[in-house]
Design a protein around this motif. Structure first.
Motif, PDB file in Angstrom:
ATOM      1  N   ALA A 147       0.850  -1.188   0.000  1.00 16.61           N
ATOM      2  CA  ALA A 147       0.000   0.000   0.000  1.00 16.61           C
ATOM      3  C   ALA A 147       0.883   1.234   0.000  1.00 16.61           C
ATOM      4  N   ALA A 148       0.328   2.383  -0.365  1.00  8.91           N
ATOM      5  CA  ALA A 148       1.126   3.610  -0.426  1.00  8.91           C
ATOM      6  C   ALA A 148       0.240   4.829  -0.232  1.00  8.91           C
ATOM      7  N   ALA A 149       0.855   5.918   0.249  1.00  3.97           N
ATOM      8  CA  ALA A 149       0.110   7.170   0.403  1.00  3.97           C
ATOM      9  C   ALA A 149       1.082   8.329   0.521  1.00  3.97           C
ATOM     10  N   THR A 150       0.548   9.524   0.442  1.00  3.56           N
ATOM     11  CA  THR A 150       1.311  10.745   0.690  1.00  3.56           C
ATOM     12  C   THR A 150       0.590  11.566   1.741  1.00  3.56           C
ATOM     13  N   GLY A 151       1.314  12.497   2.344  1.00  6.54           N
ATOM     14  CA  GLY A 151       0.712  13.392   3.327  1.00  6.54           C
ATOM     15  C   GLY A 151       1.102  14.818   3.040  1.00  6.54           C
ATOM     16  N   GLY A 152       1.650  15.518   4.049  1.00  4.63           N
ATOM     17  CA  GLY A 152       2.119  16.880   3.834  1.00  4.63           C
ATOM     18  C   GLY A 152       3.308  16.927   2.903  1.00  4.63           C
ATOM     19  N   LEU A 153       4.082  15.837   2.855  1.00  7.61           N
ATOM     20  CA  LEU A 153       5.167  15.665   1.883  1.00  7.61           C
ATOM     21  C   LEU A 153       4.785  14.512   0.974  1.00  7.61           C
ATOM     22  N   PHE A 154       5.326  14.509  -0.234  1.00  2.00           N
ATOM     23  CA  PHE A 154       4.878  13.493  -1.184  1.00  2.00           C
ATOM     24  C   PHE A 154       5.966  13.165  -2.181  1.00  2.00           C
ATOM     25  N   ASN A 155       5.813  12.045  -2.834  1.00  2.00           N
ATOM     26  CA  ASN A 155       6.653  11.588  -3.927  1.00  2.00           C
ATOM     27  C   ASN A 155       5.823  10.706  -4.848  1.00  2.00           C
ATOM     28  N   ARG A 156       6.177  10.682  -6.105  1.00  2.00           N
ATOM     29  CA  ARG A 156       5.584   9.707  -7.032  1.00  2.00           C
ATOM     30  C   ARG A 156       6.174   8.337  -6.691  1.00  2.00           C
ATOM     31  N   GLN A 157       5.329   7.334  -6.511  1.00  3.23           N
ATOM     32  CA  GLN A 157       5.776   6.041  -6.028  1.00  3.23           C
ATOM     33  C   GLN A 157       5.257   4.950  -6.954  1.00  3.23           C
ATOM     34  N   GLU A 158       6.165   4.207  -7.557  1.00  2.00           N
ATOM     35  CA  GLU A 158       5.797   3.189  -8.532  1.00  2.00           C
ATOM     36  C   GLU A 158       6.604   1.926  -8.315  1.00  2.00           C
ATOM     37  N   VAL A 159       6.109   0.848  -8.895  1.00  2.00           N
ATOM     38  CA  VAL A 159       6.831  -0.425  -8.834  1.00  2.00           C
ATOM     39  C   VAL A 159       6.569  -1.201 -10.116  1.00  2.00           C
ATOM     40  N   CYS A 160       7.609  -1.864 -10.606  1.00  2.00           N
ATOM     41  CA  CYS A 160       7.498  -2.734 -11.772  1.00  2.00           C
ATOM     42  C   CYS A 160       7.958  -4.131 -11.368  1.00  2.00           C
ATOM     43  N   PHE A 161       7.230  -5.142 -11.743  1.00  2.00           N
ATOM     44  CA  PHE A 161       7.471  -6.487 -11.272  1.00  2.00           C
ATOM     45  C   PHE A 161       8.081  -7.355 -12.352  1.00  2.00           C
ATOM     46  N   ARG A 162       9.099  -8.122 -11.931  1.00  2.00           N
ATOM     47  CA  ARG A 162       9.881  -8.906 -12.870  1.00  2.00           C
ATOM     48  C   ARG A 162       9.678 -10.408 -12.687  1.00  2.00           C
ATOM     49  N   PHE A 163       9.504 -10.872 -11.460  1.00  2.81           N
ATOM     50  CA  PHE A 163       9.362 -12.314 -11.227  1.00  2.81           C
ATOM     51  C   PHE A 163       8.555 -12.534  -9.957  1.00  2.81           C
ATOM     52  N   ASN A 164       7.674 -13.546 -10.015  1.00  2.00           N
ATOM     53  CA  ASN A 164       6.837 -13.880  -8.871  1.00  2.00           C
ATOM     54  C   ASN A 164       6.655 -15.390  -8.844  1.00  2.00           C
ATOM     55  N   SER A 165       7.228 -16.052  -7.860  1.00  2.00           N
ATOM     56  CA  SER A 165       7.153 -17.505  -7.802  1.00  2.00           C
ATOM     57  C   SER A 165       5.754 -17.998  -7.429  1.00  2.00           C
ATOM     58  N   PHE A 166       4.872 -17.104  -6.953  1.00  2.00           N
ATOM     59  CA  PHE A 166       3.495 -17.510  -6.699  1.00  2.00           C
ATOM     60  C   PHE A 166       2.782 -17.870  -8.009  1.00  2.00           C
ATOM     61  N   LEU A 167       3.223 -17.291  -9.104  1.00  2.00           N
ATOM     62  CA  LEU A 167       2.586 -17.501 -10.403  1.00  2.00           C
ATOM     63  C   LEU A 167       3.591 -18.196 -11.316  1.00  2.00           C
ATOM     64  N   LYS A 168       3.455 -19.482 -11.475  1.00  2.00           N
ATOM     65  CA  LYS A 168       4.403 -20.296 -12.235  1.00  2.00           C
ATOM     66  C   LYS A 168       4.397 -19.889 -13.698  1.00  2.00           C
ATOM     67  N   GLN A 169       5.595 -19.762 -14.292  1.00  2.00           N
ATOM     68  CA  GLN A 169       5.698 -19.344 -15.682  1.00  2.00           C
ATOM     69  C   GLN A 169       5.561 -20.520 -16.656  1.00  2.00           C
ATOM     70  N   LEU A 170       6.113 -21.659 -16.308  1.00  2.00           N
ATOM     71  CA  LEU A 170       6.157 -22.795 -17.227  1.00  2.00           C
ATOM     72  C   LEU A 170       5.147 -23.859 -16.805  1.00  2.00           C
ATOM     73  N   GLU A 171       4.321 -24.312 -17.757  1.00  2.00           N
ATOM     74  CA  GLU A 171       3.366 -25.374 -17.517  1.00  2.00           C
ATOM     75  C   GLU A 171       3.805 -26.630 -18.271  1.00  2.00           C
ATOM     76  N   ASP A 172       3.647 -27.786 -17.636  1.00  2.00           N
ATOM     77  CA  ASP A 172       4.013 -29.045 -18.269  1.00  2.00           C
ATOM     78  C   ASP A 172       3.202 -29.256 -19.548  1.00  2.00           C
ATOM     79  N   VAL A 173       3.830 -29.893 -20.569  1.00  2.00           N
ATOM     80  CA  VAL A 173       3.184 -30.073 -21.873  1.00  2.00           C
ATOM     81  C   VAL A 173       3.447 -31.487 -22.387  1.00  2.00           C
ATOM     82  N   THR A 174       2.626 -31.894 -23.348  1.00  2.00           N
ATOM     83  CA  THR A 174       2.799 -33.174 -24.052  1.00  2.00           C
ATOM     84  C   THR A 174       2.902 -32.883 -25.535  1.00  2.00           C
TER      85      THR A 174
END
Length: 543
Positions: free
Chosen positions: A208-235
């Protein structure tokens, strides 16, 4: 003064397009592309968060890799980062010094704090700490680890650049590790399932994120997440092939190499002779590997005719097919084609049947060919003017989805942040040719205010009043004060509009004319760029 408003992070995998949409976005959080999110803008009192809507099991290890942007303002910026685990809800937590995790109990948070709150025992440097049960004070049993300096290289992380961040949980070892800017900065070993979450291993994860009396632009870019498997088994069929695609790394190592066209590429063509389990090591920007596996089962009938996958070509290009087979005859469904080797240009479906005369068998295959669209690259309005101190964010619009490359270094980018004037150019290295676009950016001072250096309140109608003046940059003058040489305040006014002689100083104090001399003034004002500042100077009163 309580100015700490939550700045937190968000967790999404850098996986196939559309996976980011699985997350709940709350408040000011917006998705900027397939793997990036802006949690807060450069405004006061923004609040945003993102949470995965399904609980994850802490009895399983996880690995999360992302790039995080803390903003460009250090002394005037705020506030910090929290990666959270909690079983209560998927929503925005407390703002202010709570950093979005305050008041959530039970909870575990990895805090990246960019503003010093002495009442919370914060150190002077930007720091990282591991906290429990919604605590943001660095004392007591809920301060599990830290605080330590967030970056090994600098006390400041509000550097106007994306910084690599990695959070790992080793479930068998019960150890949480935090890597920041390619360095292991903090780790905590403990039975968090039983000691924090009362034996329940299922929690939400998010930021989560927020600003108050002081602030900044706050961003995130995601590269890898092991919760979501990239490769699925195939035949696949014997003699066939499959494509294996992964993302989120700087380099890749596949093993075993047998049956792969390039064991160091993010996308490989796999054609094993027998059932094989492939492992890929995905190395992030810090050189630390992530691991994924896939099982390719080989069974069924052979397929010895292959036209390849459906594809698109440039309108002026040709594509060739070669289905040469010993002692065979060839029958194309397209009457204009004949023989084992053909070249085509027009879009459409192409189909061939090959009959082997020696063993009297046949096989067929088809492929769809399409034309690539003419690419269009748009960086936005060609001429843009901003206020000094503002940040221009450019996310190039490219209708064909090709990578947009920086003209100067040839490197791809999704988002460009501009803080200096100049001409910025980019191009798309499209298979059908290069496409360019450019934008000219200028910056102007949006905080100009003028107060005369002298005035003569003698009643002649010229320079009788001393008052603030501007050309449209000032929204409101909150306070204007004048002092004599001994520091005594002789004039004060609040909530003034500029360019109004009626609200200025007439050289009197308590109805008495003051003598000629030099007087000191201070002024606090809000400006059209959203900022607020203090000005000081002197004025000569002439009698």
């Amino acid at each position: 003064m309580l100015r700490k408003i939550l700045f937190s992070l968000l967790l999404v995998a850098a996986l196939p397009l559309g996976l980011a949409a699985q997350y709940f976005l709350n408040g000011s959080a917006v998705q900027t592309n397939d793997s990036c999110f802006q949690l807060t803008s450069q405004r006061m009192f923004d609040v945003g968060s993102i949470w995965y809507p399904e609980k994850v099991d802490l009895r399983r290890s996880f690995d999360l890799v992302m790039d995080i942007f803390f903003g460009c303002s250090d002394a005037d910026g705020a506030d910090g980062v929290v990666f959270g685990l909690q079983p209560i809800s998927a929503s925005v937590g407390q703002a202010g010094e709570g950093l979005g995790i305050g008041g959530v109990r039970p909870a575990l948070g990895v805090e990246f704090d960019t503003y010093e709150n002495t009442n919370r025992l914060d150190p002077v440097f930007d720091h990282v700490a591991i906290m429990a049960n919604g605590s943001v004070t660095h004392s007591g049993p809920d301060n599990l680890a830290g605080p330590v300096q967030a970056s090994e290289r600098s006390a400041n992380i509000e550097t106007c650049r994306f910084i690599p961040l990695r959070v790992t949980w080793d479930a068998p070892a019960q150890t949480l590790r935090v890597y920041f800017d390619c360095s292991l900065r903090l780790e905590y070993t403990g039975d968090i399932v039983n000691e924090i979450f009362g034996g329940d291993p299922f929690v939400f994860y998010g930021f989560a994120a927020a600003t108050g009396g002081l602030f900044n632009r706050q961003e995130v870019c995601f590269r890898f997440n092991s919760f979501l498997k990239q490769l699925e088994d195939v035949t696949m069929c014997p003699g066939g092939q499959v494509l294996l695609d992964v993302r989120g790394g700087e380099r890749y190592e596949w093993s075993p190499a047998a049956g792969l066209d390039d064991p160091t590429a993010p996308s490989v063509t796999a054609a094993p002779d027998t059932t094989t389990v492939y492992t890929v090591r995905i190395f992030d920007a810090c050189g630390i590997p992530l691991v994924d596996t896939v099982r390719i089962t080989v069974e069924g009938d052979s397929a010895f005719v292959k036209l390849g996958p459906d594809t698109s070509i440039c309108p002026a290009d040709f594509i060739s097919f070669d289905v040469t087979t010993p002692t065979a005859i060839y029958q194309w469904a397209n009457p204009e084609l004949a023989g084992p080797r053909v070249s085509v240009n027009a879009p459409g479906t192409y189909e061939v049947t090959v009959t082997r005369q020696d063993i009297i068998c046949e096989a067929s295959d088809r492929v769809v060919i399409d034309h690539l669209p003419v690419p269009i690259l748009d960086l936005g309005p060609p001429d843009t003017t901003l206020c000094l101190g503002e940040l221009l964010r450019i996310s190039p619009q490219n209708d064909v989805g090709q990578p947009v490359l920086d003209f100067n270094d040839g490197l791809p980018f999704d988002t460009l942040y501009i803080s200096r004037p100049g001409r910025y150019r980019a191009f798309v290295d499209d298979p059908c040719g290069l496409v360019f676009d450019q934008i000219d950016v200028d910056f102007i001072n949006c905080r100009e205010i003028y107060l005369p250096t002298a005035f003569s309140p003698n009643g002649d109608g010229i320079n009788d009043q001393w008052f603030p003046q501007d050309g449209g940059d000032v929204v409101l003058i909150h306070r204007l004060s004048v002092f004599n040489r001994w520091g005594e305040q002789v004039f004060e006014a609040f909530d003034l509009a500029p360019n109004d002689p009626g609200v200025g100083w007439d050289g009197r104090f308590n109805g008495r004319e003051l003598p000629s001399g030099t007087y000191v003034w201070t002024l606090e004002a809000s400006f059209i760029d959203g900022g607020r500042g203090i000005r000081e100077g002197s004025v000569v009163l002439v009698r």
